[in-house]
Design a protein around this motif. Structure first.
Motif, PDB file in Angstrom:
ATOM      1  N   SER A 216       0.809  -1.223   0.000  1.00 44.41           N
ATOM      2  CA  SER A 216       0.000   0.000   0.000  1.00 44.41           C
ATOM      3  C   SER A 216       0.835   1.263   0.000  1.00 44.41           C
ATOM      4  O   SER A 216       0.365   2.329  -0.426  1.00 44.41           O
ATOM      5  CB  SER A 216      -0.955   0.004   1.195  1.00 44.41           C
ATOM      6  N   SER A 274      -5.766 -11.542   1.305  1.00 42.57           N
ATOM      7  CA  SER A 274      -6.611 -10.580   0.599  1.00 42.57           C
ATOM      8  C   SER A 274      -5.896  -9.248   0.416  1.00 42.57           C
ATOM      9  O   SER A 274      -6.150  -8.545  -0.566  1.00 42.57           O
ATOM     10  CB  SER A 274      -7.943 -10.383   1.324  1.00 42.57           C
ATOM     11  N   ASP A 275      -4.991  -8.892   1.335  1.00 42.16           N
ATOM     12  CA  ASP A 275      -4.155  -7.698   1.129  1.00 42.16           C
ATOM     13  C   ASP A 275      -3.367  -7.828  -0.170  1.00 42.16           C
ATOM     14  O   ASP A 275      -3.303  -6.900  -0.982  1.00 42.16           O
ATOM     15  CB  ASP A 275      -3.147  -7.520   2.274  1.00 42.16           C
ATOM     16  N   ARG A 277      -3.947  -9.898  -2.716  1.00 43.32           N
ATOM     17  CA  ARG A 277      -4.834  -9.963  -3.881  1.00 43.32           C
ATOM     18  C   ARG A 277      -5.308  -8.556  -4.271  1.00 43.32           C
ATOM     19  O   ARG A 277      -5.278  -8.197  -5.451  1.00 43.32           O
ATOM     20  CB  ARG A 277      -6.035 -10.851  -3.563  1.00 43.32           C
ATOM     21  N   SER A 278      -5.700  -7.747  -3.296  1.00 43.60           N
ATOM     22  CA  SER A 278      -6.182  -6.393  -3.591  1.00 43.60           C
ATOM     23  C   SER A 278      -5.080  -5.536  -4.199  1.00 43.60           C
ATOM     24  O   SER A 278      -5.309  -4.802  -5.168  1.00 43.60           O
ATOM     25  CB  SER A 278      -6.711  -5.729  -2.313  1.00 43.60           C
ATOM     26  N   TRP A 279      -3.872  -5.633  -3.638  1.00 49.77           N
ATOM     27  CA  TRP A 279      -2.748  -4.877  -4.204  1.00 49.77           C
ATOM     28  C   TRP A 279      -2.450  -5.339  -5.629  1.00 49.77           C
ATOM     29  O   TRP A 279      -2.243  -4.511  -6.523  1.00 49.77           O
ATOM     30  CB  TRP A 279      -1.496  -5.065  -3.342  1.00 49.77           C
ATOM     31  N   GLU A 281      -4.374  -6.677  -7.823  1.00 47.57           N
ATOM     32  CA  GLU A 281      -5.408  -6.192  -8.744  1.00 47.57           C
ATOM     33  C   GLU A 281      -5.202  -4.718  -9.069  1.00 47.57           C
ATOM     34  O   GLU A 281      -5.379  -4.286 -10.217  1.00 47.57           O
ATOM     35  CB  GLU A 281      -6.787  -6.432  -8.131  1.00 47.57           C
ATOM     36  N   GLU A 282      -4.799  -3.936  -8.059  1.00 49.82           N
ATOM     37  CA  GLU A 282      -4.526  -2.520  -8.297  1.00 49.82           C
ATOM     38  C   GLU A 282      -3.303  -2.336  -9.174  1.00 49.82           C
ATOM     39  O   GLU A 282      -3.272  -1.473 -10.062  1.00 49.82           O
ATOM     40  CB  GLU A 282      -4.340  -1.784  -6.969  1.00 49.82           C
ATOM     41  N   ALA A 308      -4.462 -12.926  -9.643  1.00 51.43           N
ATOM     42  CA  ALA A 308      -4.937 -11.571  -9.915  1.00 51.43           C
ATOM     43  C   ALA A 308      -4.522 -11.105 -11.302  1.00 51.43           C
ATOM     44  O   ALA A 308      -5.230 -10.325 -11.950  1.00 51.43           O
ATOM     45  CB  ALA A 308      -4.399 -10.603  -8.860  1.00 51.43           C
TER      46      ALA A 308
END
Length: 353
Positions: A216, A274-275, A277-279, A281-282, A308
């Motif tokens: 992040s 999930s951290d 995976r979300s990163w 995807e971004e 991802a």
């Protein structure tokens, strides 16, 4: 050996996924010493290095990088094994070459920050270049597809690495990544995006960031790099929950005690799946072309990254499926599992069930 090289794949629009972080993972498993992080495991337990390469193939990496990080002259001198320098590098390259060849992956050599570079002392420039030269020449002998120069906090040392790859690498492409800490500048005071732009203009095939920051806190800076660089950009964060007040994993504090977590207590701040995976995807949405994970990486994280990015590596066969759980899956009509609801209530509390 892969039929298409790094540059060709990137030009064709392919995204390159690369598993790094071996140093941290092998320390966690008890095969090298935290603090020094010197890759003695290559000599002492080569089968472990081979197995970790294979584990990341299973998780979806496109690249096998020889584990020569911190396998340079100055680090080995610290532990009295400088005479093993060539043996270590050749062993690491041979292992990586065999795994890459067997699995159709790209093979990368690697050099990194030396610890002895000093922008105020030109005498160190020759020392550093000499250290790079010997590792690069060994890598070329083993037919690497490209050479990675990574974790540079000074633009000056990164430039020396790039020049050494160009001078001694016999034409193999260079991937050069810097490490960003709290200010968005190198430690020789160049804004990170500007430093990446200069490296790209000097001939690096890929530029970007590795290590230091978590997902992040790294991605905003990577987006700034992409604004000024024309070619592929790299992003390899550490897998820890860094935030604006602790942008680096070196600055993380224990939420309970307030004590520093680096370097031995970082498990208290690990990213969740999930951290990652979300990163990822971004990062994909931002157009990051060369992407991976650095310190803290593990194969279950790398699967999240690969999926991802639209991949289905072999390990996807074993992706989590809570419906197979008689406790946390969908309510079952199977008479064998009649006590599932009560067991779940006891596990997590009736109010949460």
């Amino acid at each position: 050996m892969a039929k298409q090289g790094l540059v060709e794949r990137l030009k064709n629009g392919e995204k390159i996924l690369i598993a790094e972080g071996y140093m941290w993972e092998l320390e966690r498993r008890g095969y090298l010493t935290a603090g020094g992080f010197i890759p003695e495991v290559v000599l002492d337990n080569p089968e472990i290095v081979r197995a970790l390469h294979q584990e990341f193939v299973h998780a979806g990496t496109d690249v096998i990088e020889a584990f020569t990080y911190y396998g340079h002259r100055e680090k080995l001198r610290l532990i009295g094994r400088e005479d093993d320098l060539e043996k270590l590098n050749r062993e690491a390259l041979q292992i990586a070459k065999e795994v890459a060849s067997d699995n159709g992956k790209l093979l990368a050599g690697g050099i990194c920050n030396t610890g002895v570079y000093n922008p105020e002392d030109e005498a160190t420039f020759a020392t550093v270049t000499s250290m790079f030269k010997e590792q690069i020449e060994w890598a070329v002998e083993y037919g690497v597809d490209f050479i990675i120069g990574e974790t540079f906090n000074d633009l000056g040392e990164a430039m020396l690495a790039l020049k050494a790859i160009q001078n001694y690498g016999k034409g193999v492409p260079a991937v050069i990544t810097l490490t960003a800490y709290f200010p968005d500048t190198t430690t020789d005071d160049v804004p990170i995006p500007e430093a990446c732009r200069r490296l790209e203009e000097a001939g690096a095939a890929v530029v970007g960031l590795n290590c230091g920051r978590g997902p992040s806190t790294m991605i905003p800076l990577v987006k700034e790099i992409k604004k000024v660089c024309k070619g592929p950009v790299a992003m390899l964060p550490v897998t820890f929950r860094c935030r604006d007040n602790c942008r680096t994993f070196q600055s993380l504090k224990d939420p309970e005690t307030g004590k520093p977590l680096y370097p031995f207590e970082l498990e208290a701040a690990r990213c969740s799946r999930s951290d990652i995976r979300s990163w990822a995807e971004e990062a994909k949405e931002a157009g990051v072309e060369y992407v991976g994970l650095c310190c803290g990486n593990a194969s279950f994280y790398f699967r999240e990254l690969a999926e991802a990015y639209g991949r289905k590596p072999p390990t996807s066969k074993y992706a989590p499926n809570l419906n197979l759980s008689h406790i946390f899956g969908k309510p079952s009509k199977d008479d064998r599992f009649k006590r599932s609801t009560k067991i779940r209530e006891f596990m997590i509390g009736k109010e949460n069930a």
